[in-house]
Design an enzyme around this catalytic site. Structure first.
Site, short mmCIF file in Angstrom:
data_model
loop_
_atom_site.label_atom_id
_atom_site.label_comp_id
_atom_site.label_asym_id
_atom_site.label_seq_id
_atom_site.Cartn_x
_atom_site.Cartn_y
_atom_site.Cartn_z
N LYS A 22 -9.88 9.51 -2.09
CA LYS A 22 -9.10 10.29 -1.39
C LYS A 22 -7.56 9.98 -1.69
O LYS A 22 -6.55 10.62 -1.89
CB LYS A 22 -8.91 9.89 0.27
CG LYS A 22 -7.99 10.14 0.95
CD LYS A 22 -8.28 9.72 2.65
CE LYS A 22 -7.94 8.36 2.97
NZ LYS A 22 -6.44 7.99 3.09
N ASN A 23 -7.25 8.39 -2.03
CA ASN A 23 -6.07 8.00 -2.13
C ASN A 23 -5.50 8.21 -3.85
O ASN A 23 -4.44 8.17 -4.15
CB ASN A 23 -5.96 6.50 -2.00
CG ASN A 23 -5.93 6.02 -0.62
OD1 ASN A 23 -5.80 7.15 0.31
ND2 ASN A 23 -6.24 5.04 -0.25
N ARG A 92 0.00 10.35 7.23
CA ARG A 92 1.11 9.75 6.60
C ARG A 92 1.29 10.09 5.27
O ARG A 92 2.55 10.31 4.95
CB ARG A 92 1.10 8.19 6.73
CG ARG A 92 1.07 7.77 8.09
CD ARG A 92 1.02 6.12 8.04
NE ARG A 92 1.90 5.74 7.06
CZ ARG A 92 3.37 5.51 7.52
NH1 ARG A 92 4.01 5.66 8.59
NH2 ARG A 92 3.97 5.00 6.35
N CYS A 116 1.73 4.16 13.40
CA CYS A 116 0.22 4.52 13.58
C CYS A 116 -0.28 3.39 13.82
O CYS A 116 0.18 2.44 14.04
CB CYS A 116 -0.14 4.99 12.14
SG CYS A 116 -0.40 3.64 10.93
N ARG A 121 4.84 0.83 9.66
CA ARG A 121 4.61 1.53 8.47
C ARG A 121 5.69 2.23 8.05
O ARG A 121 5.65 3.63 8.05
CB ARG A 121 3.23 2.30 8.35
CG ARG A 121 2.09 1.35 8.32
CD ARG A 121 0.87 2.24 8.12
NE ARG A 121 0.67 2.65 6.91
CZ ARG A 121 -0.60 3.38 6.58
NH1 ARG A 121 -1.46 3.73 7.36
NH2 ARG A 121 -0.88 3.63 5.18
N ASP A 305 -7.97 -2.31 2.77
CA ASP A 305 -8.79 -0.88 3.31
C ASP A 305 -10.23 -1.42 3.28
O ASP A 305 -10.91 -0.57 3.58
CB ASP A 305 -8.59 0.00 2.15
CG ASP A 305 -7.41 0.90 2.42
OD1 ASP A 305 -6.64 0.38 3.50
OD2 ASP A 305 -6.94 1.73 1.75
N VAL A 327 -1.15 -7.35 4.41
CA VAL A 327 -0.71 -6.00 4.16
C VAL A 327 -0.17 -5.02 5.28
O VAL A 327 1.11 -4.78 5.37
CB VAL A 327 -1.42 -5.34 3.27
CG1 VAL A 327 -1.01 -3.76 2.69
CG2 VAL A 327 -2.03 -6.00 1.91
N ARG A 397 -11.71 11.62 8.03
CA ARG A 397 -10.39 11.69 7.17
C ARG A 397 -10.74 11.19 5.70
O ARG A 397 -10.28 11.35 4.84
CB ARG A 397 -9.65 10.98 7.70
CG ARG A 397 -8.76 11.39 9.13
CD ARG A 397 -7.56 10.69 9.32
NE ARG A 397 -6.90 10.31 8.58
CZ ARG A 397 -6.19 8.97 8.10
NH1 ARG A 397 -6.14 8.17 9.29
NH2 ARG A 397 -5.52 8.70 7.26
C1 UD1 Z 1 -1.66 3.10 0.72
C2 UD1 Z 1 -2.92 3.70 1.15
C3 UD1 Z 1 -3.60 2.98 2.05
C4 UD1 Z 1 -3.74 1.49 1.93
C5 UD1 Z 1 -2.31 1.16 1.41
C6 UD1 Z 1 -2.33 -0.48 1.00
C7 UD1 Z 1 -2.56 6.05 0.27
C8 UD1 Z 1 -2.43 7.33 0.88
N1 UD1 Z 1 -2.96 5.13 1.13
O1 UD1 Z 1 -0.75 3.24 2.05
O2 UD1 Z 1 -5.04 3.47 2.06
O3 UD1 Z 1 -4.23 0.63 3.27
O4 UD1 Z 1 -1.60 1.82 0.66
O5 UD1 Z 1 -3.02 -0.54 0.08
O6 UD1 Z 1 -2.71 5.84 -0.82
N2 UD1 Z 1 6.16 -0.91 3.53
C9 UD1 Z 1 7.51 -0.79 4.03
N3 UD1 Z 1 8.49 0.20 3.55
C10 UD1 Z 1 8.21 1.39 3.00
C11 UD1 Z 1 6.75 1.38 2.50
C12 UD1 Z 1 5.83 0.49 2.86
O7 UD1 Z 1 7.90 -1.80 4.76
O8 UD1 Z 1 8.77 1.89 2.55
C13 UD1 Z 1 5.34 -1.61 4.01
C14 UD1 Z 1 4.16 -1.19 4.75
O9 UD1 Z 1 4.33 -1.01 6.37
C15 UD1 Z 1 2.87 -2.09 4.47
C16 UD1 Z 1 3.13 -2.54 3.00
O10 UD1 Z 1 4.47 -2.04 2.82
O11 UD1 Z 1 2.95 -3.27 5.29
C17 UD1 Z 1 2.20 -1.74 2.05
O12 UD1 Z 1 2.24 -0.39 2.44
P1 UD1 Z 1 2.02 0.83 1.39
O13 UD1 Z 1 1.70 0.21 0.35
O14 UD1 Z 1 3.22 1.55 1.32
O15 UD1 Z 1 0.74 1.72 1.97
P2 UD1 Z 1 0.75 3.36 1.81
O16 UD1 Z 1 1.36 3.68 0.71
O17 UD1 Z 1 1.34 3.62 3.15
#
Ligand code: UD1
Length: 418
Positions: A22-23, A92, A116, A121, A305, A327, A397
């Site tokens: 999916k990702n 998201r 969420c 996030r 995950d 994370v 999902r």
């Molecule tokens: C992606 C994955 C999700 C996985 C996560 C971490 C997809 C579609 N989803 O989610 O399954 O659990 O990586 O491996 O690929 N953060 C900020 N600011 C930002 C962006 C992120 O503070 O602009 C923080 C988030 O709140 C979190 C951390 O950074 O604490 C990592 O998040 P991120 O790597 O962005 O997760 P996703 O890309 O949303």
């Protein structure tokens, strides 16, 4: 709403084929917005999130036809540039259209995803990065408004590594003028797969998979054909299914080269994992697992995950395990449900202390997010009696035909429509 019933206590035996990730699929679907013409994506998993992304692409004016596991995507000379709240709120990852729309259409209006179940996030890193590339961004009425005539290459250092943030910037910078260097970038395999997909489309990206990625912008990209790699999290979930039921499962199309940390941890628990070929892995276990400590980290560390699934296994371990979640701030929603099944887990800040018990008991439980649902299924497979899992839409999902795959392995599992 559907629910899943599991009568636990049956060791799982047999073979399972791991579906496309999916990702990896979601950012590659988003990348099609960067190039006019016909794109083809193969080994696409049939999942609710993929369908939702399809709805979003269609709303943007893109044609998408899915036949079996192959999608044909038709992108016209212009697309709409608005991703509404209704869709972004349910997934998201919709925010992944921001970078490509801005880069090709010069503007994007994308709903802010909001919080969420697993934390606040934010997407501040996506926005800061796009601003560094020259976009003008404002937040109004819950939406991100972004504009740029042509993005300009730059050096940008993420404050924290973010997977979809890195993906958004990779896509945007591919069409920027000049060179972009992304520092402290996410190293996840899905980022590498997106970079490879973009390079097939004519982008010039180097260094994906390390924390410094260089992108030399090009004037236009061409459509291409992509194959979605198998899902390392789905594979890890079936590994735990073999371990928690003391069975033996042969995983086909298993991307074990991206699974070093979870494989190492499961082996520490006493699970037997034999790598039979590039993509075939045999997993078996007997008796209770050993307690282990684990800390979730960005790739190549132990994936957040897989945290909930490992917790289900450790709830049956001999001894006490400590799971530290670094994370996401609020990713222990499954603890209360596992406790209702007899687990002894206490959350202390960002850690969960899991005191292993010798058996779990089936109970009605509620899924709160995708991976939490998987942990409840796993606990249910091992528990005595019947586990009833409510709110299984979370599971749909991200896990393709999970009841069917588990039934084939011998699980007594059924979906009940209400
Ligand atoms: C992606 C994955 C999700 C996985 C996560 C971490 C997809 C579609 N989803 O989610 O399954 O659990 O990586 O491996 O690929 N953060 C900020 N600011 C930002 C962006 C992120 O503070 O602009 C923080 C988030 O709140 C979190 C951390 O950074 O604490 C990592 O998040 P991120 O790597 O962005 O997760 P996703 O890309 O949303």
């Amino acid at each position: 709403m559907d629910k899943i019933l599991i009568e636990g206590g049956v060791p799982l035996y047999g073979e399972v084929r791991i579906s496309g990730a999916k990702n990896a699929a979601l950012p590659i679907l988003a990348s099609t917005l960067l190039a006019q013409g016909t794109h083809k994506i193969r080994n696409l998993p049939r999942l609710r999130d993929i369908e939702t992304f399809g709805v979003l692409l269609r709303q943007l004016g893109v044609g998408m036809e899915v036949c079996g596991d192959t999608a044909r995507i038709e992108v016209g000379p212009r697309t709409d540039h608005r991703a509404p709240y209704d869709l972004v709120r349910t997934m998201r990852a919709s925010v992944l259209v921001l970078g490509p729309l801005l880069a090709r259409m010069g503007r994007a209006v994308v709903s802010l995803p909001g919080g969420c179940a697993i934390g606040s996030r934010p997407i501040d890193q996506h926005l800061k990065g796009l601003e560094a590339l020259g976009a003008r961004i404002s937040l109004r009425h819950g939406y991100v408004y972004a504009r740029a005539s042509r993005l300009q290459g730059t050096t940008f250092c993420f404050d924290i590594p973010t997977v979809t943030g890195t993906e958004n910037l990779l896509m945007a910078a591919s069409l920027a003028k000049g060179r972009t260097v992304l520092q402290n970038a996410a190293c996840e395999p899905e980022v590498v797969q997106l970079a490879e997909a973009l390079n097939r489309m004519g982008a010039r990206i180097h260094g994906a998979g390390t924390d410094v990625i260089t992108i030399d912008g090009v004037d236009y990209l061409e459509p291409a054909e992509h194959w979605i790699e198998a899902d390392r999290i789905e594979a890890g979930t079936y590994m735990v299914a073999a371990a928690i039921t003391c069975g033996e499962i042969l995983l086909r199309d298993c991307p074990h080269r991206f699974m070093e940390a979870p494989i190492r941890k499961l082996r520490e628990c006493g699970v037997q994992i034999e790598l039979e070929s590039d993509a075939t892995v045999r997993v078996s276990a007997s008796g209770r697992p050993k307690a282990v400590d684990v800390t979730t980290q960005p790739y190549p560390g132990f994936p957040t995950d897989m945290q909930a699934q490992l917790m289900a296994l450790l709830s049956l371990a001999r001894g006490t395990s400590v799971i530290r979640e670094t994370v996401f701030e609020n990713r222990f929603m499954h603890v209360g449900e596992l406790v209702r099944m007899g687990a002894r887990i206490e959350v202390q800040g960002a850690s969960a202390v899991v005191k292993g018990v010798s058996r779990l008991a089936g109970a009605p439980v509620m899924a709160t997010d995708l991976r939490a649902s998987a942990s409840l299924i796993l606990a249910g497979l091992a528990a005595e009696g019947v586990t009833e899992i409510l709110r299984v839409y979370h599971l749909d999902r991200g896990y393709e035909r999970i009841e069917e795959k588990l039934s084939r392995l011998g699980a007594r599992i059924q979906r009940v429509k209400e």
